[in-house]
Motif scaffolding. Sequence first.
Motif: not given
Length: 258
Positions: A13, A15, A21, A23, A111-112
């Motif tokens: 999760d 960012k 960002d 989804d 990061d994600k």
Amino acid sequence: MSGIEEKARRARDKKALYGTDVDLDSYQSEAKPQSIVDDAEDLPNTVKKAALDVGVTLDDESSGAYVQMDQTPVVAKSLHEGVEIMDIASALKKYDFLQDYWWKLVAADADKYTADVAEAPPTGFFIRARKGMKTVFPVKSCLYLGSTNLNQRVHNIVIAEEGSELHVITGCTTPSHVQRGLHIGVSEYYIQKNAKVSFTMVHSWGKEVEVRPRTGVTIAEGGSMYNNYIMLRPVKTLQTFPTATLAGRGAVASFNTV
């Protein structure tokens, strides 16, 4: 669970420092397997046309080809002695030494997006130019996102051994009927002493495609990397921050974006 998988799990999760960002859950994570072919000329016409739209002709002179449709490597073939081309999953199984290169220049927990790639089964290309080998014709690759709403994950490793010269042209594209999708591309380039690499990447995505490249480069003494990134059509969002480390005297890196 390996150290890489554990890092990725903790960063699910996280960012990115820059950019809009995304989804990840709004995209499909599984892709229908595609049929592997012996030669790029045997690819479906829709794929060859999409590749041609980004300047990648798959039926003329080259040092080899790699084509990935969604998450399936359908072509991985070298046409030049001294240049090795494989899909990354097969390369990781064949070569233990690749663990010294895997997730070393790009962190799995950056990061994600890197975490998402690290947790997925590896797909992408492995290209190696052997010591002293100089190519004239480029290696050509095409990353084809052919399914609507798919999260296409790619992890590439390129190694140019000492004194080698390698040219790569990569086209990343969608057919006209695919407008929405996500492309996460992790690339790690290792350029050894006095090696030269030119890498041209041409993107032509659907207007609702989101693009997250993650690139790390290390260049040894006397080595050079010339990187050209060309975006032919607008996308929904793009965030990229390629990083090169000049690790020896006389190392050179050049990044051009259009």
